[in-house]
Design a protein around this motif. Structure first.
Motif, PDB file in Angstrom:
ATOM      1  N   ASN A 180      51.113  42.611  27.888  1.00 42.20           N
ATOM      2  CA  ASN A 180      51.436  41.292  28.446  1.00 42.20           C
ATOM      3  C   ASN A 180      51.888  41.385  29.898  1.00 42.20           C
ATOM      4  OD1 ASN A 180      50.807  39.874  26.123  1.00 42.20           O
ATOM      5  ND2 ASN A 180      52.883  39.979  25.306  1.00 42.20           N
ATOM      6  N   ILE A 181      52.651  42.428  30.221  1.00 39.47           N
ATOM      7  CA  ILE A 181      53.110  42.623  31.601  1.00 39.47           C
ATOM      8  C   ILE A 181      51.916  42.874  32.515  1.00 39.47           C
ATOM      9  CG2 ILE A 181      54.457  44.119  33.134  1.00 39.47           C
ATOM     10  CD1 ILE A 181      56.314  44.628  30.650  1.00 39.47           C
ATOM     11  N   VAL A 182      50.994  43.714  32.047  1.00 37.02           N
ATOM     12  CA  VAL A 182      49.787  44.015  32.843  1.00 37.02           C
ATOM     13  C   VAL A 182      48.936  42.759  33.019  1.00 37.02           C
ATOM     14  CG1 VAL A 182      47.636  45.348  32.882  1.00 37.02           C
ATOM     15  CG2 VAL A 182      49.769  46.443  32.181  1.00 37.02           C
ATOM     16  N   LEU A 183      48.765  41.997  31.934  1.00 37.09           N
ATOM     17  CA  LEU A 183      48.007  40.742  32.013  1.00 37.09           C
ATOM     18  C   LEU A 183      48.621  39.798  33.045  1.00 37.09           C
ATOM     19  CD1 LEU A 183      47.166  39.818  28.315  1.00 37.09           C
ATOM     20  CD2 LEU A 183      45.546  39.826  30.205  1.00 37.09           C
ATOM     21  N   GLY A 184      49.937  39.648  32.977  1.00 34.30           N
ATOM     22  CA  GLY A 184      50.631  38.779  33.923  1.00 34.30           C
ATOM     23  C   GLY A 184      50.453  39.228  35.352  1.00 34.30           C
ATOM     24  N   HIS A 185      50.441  40.540  35.545  1.00 37.41           N
ATOM     25  CA  HIS A 185      50.250  41.110  36.888  1.00 37.41           C
ATOM     26  C   HIS A 185      48.903  40.691  37.475  1.00 37.41           C
ATOM     27  CE1 HIS A 185      50.059  44.075  40.107  1.00 37.41           C
ATOM     28  NE2 HIS A 185      48.960  44.602  39.565  1.00 37.41           N
ATOM     29  N   TYR A 186      47.841  40.818  36.678  1.00 44.71           N
ATOM     30  CA  TYR A 186      46.513  40.474  37.185  1.00 44.71           C
ATOM     31  C   TYR A 186      46.296  38.968  37.292  1.00 44.71           C
ATOM     32  CZ  TYR A 186      45.320  45.351  37.263  1.00 44.71           C
ATOM     33  OH  TYR A 186      45.309  46.682  37.581  1.00 44.71           O
ATOM     34  N   ARG A 187      46.999  38.195  36.466  1.00 39.25           N
ATOM     35  CA  ARG A 187      46.932  36.737  36.625  1.00 39.25           C
ATOM     36  C   ARG A 187      47.552  36.318  37.953  1.00 39.25           C
ATOM     37  NH1 ARG A 187      48.761  35.768  30.404  1.00 39.25           N
ATOM     38  NH2 ARG A 187      46.661  35.742  29.481  1.00 39.25           N
ATOM     39  N   ARG A 188      48.670  36.942  38.291  1.00 32.83           N
ATOM     40  CA  ARG A 188      49.305  36.638  39.586  1.00 32.83           C
ATOM     41  C   ARG A 188      48.398  37.045  40.743  1.00 32.83           C
ATOM     42  NH1 ARG A 188      53.785  38.375  36.687  1.00 32.83           N
ATOM     43  NH2 ARG A 188      53.618  40.509  37.478  1.00 32.83           N
ATOM     44  N   LEU A 189      47.787  38.231  40.621  1.00 33.33           N
ATOM     45  CA  LEU A 189      46.867  38.669  41.678  1.00 33.33           C
ATOM     46  C   LEU A 189      45.678  37.716  41.802  1.00 33.33           C
ATOM     47  CD1 LEU A 189      46.702  42.561  41.234  1.00 33.33           C
ATOM     48  CD2 LEU A 189      47.995  41.258  42.919  1.00 33.33           C
ATOM     49  N   GLY A 190      45.189  37.227  40.660  1.00 33.96           N
ATOM     50  CA  GLY A 190      44.074  36.281  40.675  1.00 33.96           C
ATOM     51  C   GLY A 190      44.430  34.998  41.401  1.00 33.96           C
ATOM     52  N   LYS A 191      45.633  34.485  41.135  1.00 31.55           N
ATOM     53  CA  LYS A 191      46.086  33.258  41.808  1.00 31.55           C
ATOM     54  C   LYS A 191      46.247  33.486  43.304  1.00 31.55           C
ATOM     55  CE  LYS A 191      48.387  31.167  37.834  1.00 31.55           C
ATOM     56  NZ  LYS A 191      49.683  30.835  37.193  1.00 31.55           N
ATOM     57  N   GLU A 192      46.756  34.657  43.663  1.00 29.47           N
ATOM     58  CA  GLU A 192      46.916  34.983  45.081  1.00 29.47           C
ATOM     59  C   GLU A 192      45.561  35.046  45.787  1.00 29.47           C
ATOM     60  OE1 GLU A 192      49.141  38.602  45.250  1.00 29.47           O
ATOM     61  OE2 GLU A 192      50.939  37.692  44.349  1.00 29.47           O
ATOM     62  N   LEU A 193      44.559  35.610  45.108  1.00 30.03           N
ATOM     63  CA  LEU A 193      43.211  35.664  45.689  1.00 30.03           C
ATOM     64  C   LEU A 193      42.632  34.267  45.872  1.00 30.03           C
ATOM     65  CD1 LEU A 193      41.467  38.643  43.837  1.00 30.03           C
ATOM     66  CD2 LEU A 193      42.029  38.513  46.261  1.00 30.03           C
ATOM     67  N   ALA A 194      42.831  33.404  44.869  1.00 30.68           N
ATOM     68  CA  ALA A 194      42.322  32.032  44.954  1.00 30.68           C
ATOM     69  C   ALA A 194      42.982  31.283  46.109  1.00 30.68           C
ATOM     70  CB  ALA A 194      42.566  31.297  43.640  1.00 30.68           C
ATOM     71  N   GLU A 195      44.282  31.466  46.270  1.00 29.98           N
ATOM     72  CA  GLU A 195      44.998  30.802  47.367  1.00 29.98           C
ATOM     73  C   GLU A 195      44.570  31.361  48.720  1.00 29.98           C
ATOM     74  OE1 GLU A 195      49.074  31.416  46.355  1.00 29.98           O
ATOM     75  OE2 GLU A 195      49.008  30.011  44.650  1.00 29.98           O
ATOM     76  N   ARG A 196      44.373  32.665  48.766  1.00 24.62           N
ATOM     77  CA  ARG A 196      43.945  33.288  50.028  1.00 24.62           C
ATOM     78  C   ARG A 196      42.560  32.814  50.449  1.00 24.62           C
ATOM     79  NH1 ARG A 196      41.865  39.247  49.819  1.00 24.62           N
ATOM     80  NH2 ARG A 196      40.027  38.017  49.281  1.00 24.62           N
ATOM     81  N   ASP A 197      41.650  32.755  49.473  1.00 26.05           N
ATOM     82  CA  ASP A 197      40.268  32.358  49.761  1.00 26.05           C
ATOM     83  C   ASP A 197      40.072  30.846  49.754  1.00 26.05           C
ATOM     84  OD1 ASP A 197      39.765  35.048  49.882  1.00 26.05           O
ATOM     85  OD2 ASP A 197      39.000  35.183  47.830  1.00 26.05           O
ATOM     86  N   LYS A 198      41.156  30.107  49.419  1.00 26.33           N
ATOM     87  CA  LYS A 198      41.148  28.639  49.445  1.00 26.33           C
ATOM     88  C   LYS A 198      40.025  28.047  48.590  1.00 26.33           C
ATOM     89  CE  LYS A 198      43.404  28.396  53.935  1.00 26.33           C
ATOM     90  NZ  LYS A 198      43.346  27.969  55.331  1.00 26.33           N
ATOM     91  N   HIS A 199      39.987  28.474  47.330  1.00 27.58           N
ATOM     92  CA  HIS A 199      39.038  27.873  46.391  1.00 27.58           C
ATOM     93  C   HIS A 199      39.744  27.695  45.051  1.00 27.58           C
ATOM     94  CE1 HIS A 199      38.392  31.461  43.930  1.00 27.58           C
ATOM     95  NE2 HIS A 199      38.265  32.173  45.033  1.00 27.58           N
ATOM     96  N   ASP A 200      39.137  26.914  44.161  1.00 30.35           N
ATOM     97  CA  ASP A 200      39.785  26.629  42.874  1.00 30.35           C
ATOM     98  C   ASP A 200      39.071  27.305  41.698  1.00 30.35           C
ATOM     99  OD1 ASP A 200      37.479  25.174  42.725  1.00 30.35           O
ATOM    100  OD2 ASP A 200      38.440  23.208  42.651  1.00 30.35           O
ATOM    101  N   ASN A 201      38.225  28.305  41.994  1.00 25.82           N
ATOM    102  CA  ASN A 201      37.533  29.031  40.928  1.00 25.82           C
ATOM    103  C   ASN A 201      38.410  30.197  40.469  1.00 25.82           C
ATOM    104  OD1 ASN A 201      35.786  30.287  39.168  1.00 25.82           O
ATOM    105  ND2 ASN A 201      34.016  30.150  40.521  1.00 25.82           N
ATOM    106  N   TYR A 202      39.442  29.859  39.693  1.00 29.24           N
ATOM    107  CA  TYR A 202      40.412  30.877  39.269  1.00 29.24           C
ATOM    108  C   TYR A 202      39.765  31.953  38.402  1.00 29.24           C
ATOM    109  CZ  TYR A 202      44.042  33.179  36.595  1.00 29.24           C
ATOM    110  OH  TYR A 202      44.806  34.140  35.996  1.00 29.24           O
ATOM    111  N   TYR A 203      38.805  31.579  37.549  1.00 19.86           N
ATOM    112  CA  TYR A 203      38.154  32.570  36.685  1.00 19.86           C
ATOM    113  C   TYR A 203      37.537  33.694  37.517  1.00 19.86           C
ATOM    114  CZ  TYR A 203      38.517  29.171  32.850  1.00 19.86           C
ATOM    115  OH  TYR A 203      38.979  28.305  31.898  1.00 19.86           O
ATOM    116  N   LEU A 204      36.918  33.311  38.615  1.00 19.65           N
ATOM    117  CA  LEU A 204      36.285  34.295  39.492  1.00 19.65           C
ATOM    118  C   LEU A 204      37.335  35.168  40.175  1.00 19.65           C
ATOM    119  CD1 LEU A 204      33.280  34.753  40.047  1.00 19.65           C
ATOM    120  CD2 LEU A 204      33.533  33.431  42.142  1.00 19.65           C
ATOM    121  N   SER A 205      38.435  34.547  40.602  1.00 20.74           N
ATOM    122  CA  SER A 205      39.502  35.295  41.266  1.00 20.74           C
ATOM    123  C   SER A 205      40.164  36.273  40.311  1.00 20.74           C
ATOM    124  CB  SER A 205      40.551  34.335  41.827  1.00 20.74           C
ATOM    125  OG  SER A 205      40.004  33.534  42.836  1.00 20.74           O
TER     126      SER A 205
END
Length: 464
Positions: A233-258
């Motif tokens: 669960n900790i590892v999953l949460g880590h990559y979910r946070r990284l995914g959100k950061e990528l989406a915010e950085r790239d300014k798109h709403d395709n979270y699945y891809l991030s």
């Protein structure tokens, strides 16, 4: 005669147990798993791995007895009988005996034999709440200091229980000690996010030094990933946070891809393979760019069995990618009493809502859909709702349409989930929204919901 038959059956079963055990003695990499069920109901026990996949189906004799030699990776599994289940630990070289009453598996479950001590410990540990407040409002309403004190005390008590155990291997104890620490960290991470929900305080923030353990945390330990659900669960949460950061950085709403991009950068290949597969088997059907998603997945995963499954799903999804002609349906019954086919609506944009009367999230979207319909009244767009209710519930469907004053064209699919149109769009969950252009080509097989602002952005961009 009946007594003689029972004696004969018991002798045969004893011989089976002896053979199973003798075979296992020759190889120390297998598990002898046997036991007895009182008040037997079913003829089969199922064992699931940590990914909830069935790894063994064990036959139960008429007398409620069973015996099987298992060749499984050491780790936690779930024993399931009928609707009851229990966690257990299986380890190579063990000779685990299990007994329980089918009327109440949880309370009657007992372990013995080699491997019994570990599983008895797991039972003891899971039967306690360790002084942790069960009411979540109370738990997350605690101050940061009090919450940390509560969780530290629970961790210390768990460590003491583990230390007191006899007959458990040092290998298990070492892993379990790390697991107890992961349980602590996982609960602390929840405190960082959950109070905002349970205390209605959206501005809640923990202090900067609340959880120093994360600064040096190792997210690439595959042994602990397989052993500890909290670590996973900790590892999953880590990559979910990284995914959100990528989406915010790239300014798109395709979270699945991030998210899958973030996971593709994991250093440990075993962990990467599992996270990629667990996400892709569902999310690939919902991403707005299935080709790019699949490209990232297939270039990152080395598990050929998983890749075969995802590739098969991908091949099904390709025909419903943007720009392709939409699958069709013919002669669906409508609320007004007419027969409706998708081709009847050609010449207009079509926004399709796939829903059902029993679906809570679907009902949440109904008033939002009504507002969208009102806003685009007179425009070149038709709103179509397709119910996947069972035909037996057609009157219930009609009543809800009437009670909620639902607009647009209302139709009911011909065979609920198994309707060809639903299968063609690979719909596994509802509500689902689809947007088609006037020529019948797909604009989006996963269009935004009526409650999402980006639906208006999409529609306005089409100059309807």
């Amino acid at each position: 005669m009946q007594i003689r038959h029972k004696i004969k059956t018991l002798l045969v079963f004893s011989l089976i147990i002896s053979c199973v055990y003798a075979t296992a003695q020759k190889k120390n990499d297998v598990i002898v798993f046997s036991g007895v069920i009182s008040n037997k109901i079913d003829d089969q026990i199922k064992i699931y791995d940590f990914q909830n996949q069935i790894v063994s189906e064990i036959k139960v004799s008429p007398q409620g007895k069973f015996a099987e030699t298992l060749k499984l990776k050491d780790g936690f599994y779930t024993l399931k009988y009928e609707d009851a289940s229990s966690k257990m630990f299986l380890e190579s070289g063990s000779n685990l005996n299990v007994s329980f009453d089918a009327k109440d598996l949880k309370k009657s479950l007992k372990f013995s034999g080699k491997g019994g001590a570990v599983n008895s410990y797991i039972q003891k540990k899971s039967s306690k709440n360790w002084g942790i407040a069960e009411d979540l409002k109370i738990r997350y309403g605690l101050s940061e200091t009090d919450f940390k004190r509560m969780m530290t005390k629970a961790k210390t008590s768990k460590d003491s229980l583990l230390l007191s155990q006899v007959g458990i291997s040092e290998n298990f104890k070492n892993k379990e000690k790390r697991n107890i620490n992961y349980e602590y960290i996982n609960e602390m991470i929840k405190y960082e996010s959950d109070p905002a929900h349970y205390t209605a305080n959206p501005d809640f923030k923990v202090s900067a030094d609340f959880l120093p353990e994360l600064k040096t945390f190792d997210y690439d330990n595959s042994d602990d990933f397989y052993f500890s659900n909290s670590y996973k669960n900790i590892v999953l949460g880590h990559y979910r946070r990284l995914g959100k950061e990528l989406a915010e950085r790239d300014k798109h709403d395709n979270y699945y891809l991030s998210y899958i991009t973030a996971v593709s950068r994991a250093k440990n290949q075993d962990i990467k393979n599992i996270l990629l597969y667990e996400h892709a088997k569902n999310a690939i059907a919902y991403t707005s760019d299935v080709q790019e998603y699949y490209k990232i997945y297939i270039n990152s995963s080395t598990d050929q069995a998983n890749n075969k499954v995802i590739s098969q799903i991908y091949e099904k999804l390709l025909p419903i990618s943007k720009g392709n002609m939409s699958p069709k349906f013919v002669g669906y019954d409508s609320y007004s009493g007419d027969k409706v086919s998708l081709d009847d609506l050609k010449g207009k944009y079509i926004y399709i809502d796939v829903w059902a009367t029993w679906c809570g999230p679907c009902k949440v979207e109904i008033p939002h859909l009504g507002k969208i319909e009102e806003e685009y009244k007179g425009k070149n767009i038709q709103f179509l709702s397709i119910s996947i209710d069972k035909r037996a519930d057609i009157e219930k469907w009609k009543k809800m349409i009437n009670d909620k004053k639902m607009g647009g064209i209302q139709v009911i699919a011909d065979n609920a989930w198994d309707s060809k149109f639903i299968q063609d769009y690979f719909i596994k969950g509802i509500p689902r929204f689809i947007l088609i252009d006037p020529q019948g080509k797909i604009i989006s097989s996963n269009a935004p919901r009526p409650s999402e602002a980006k639906l208006r952005d999409l529609l306005n961009g089409l100059n309807i």
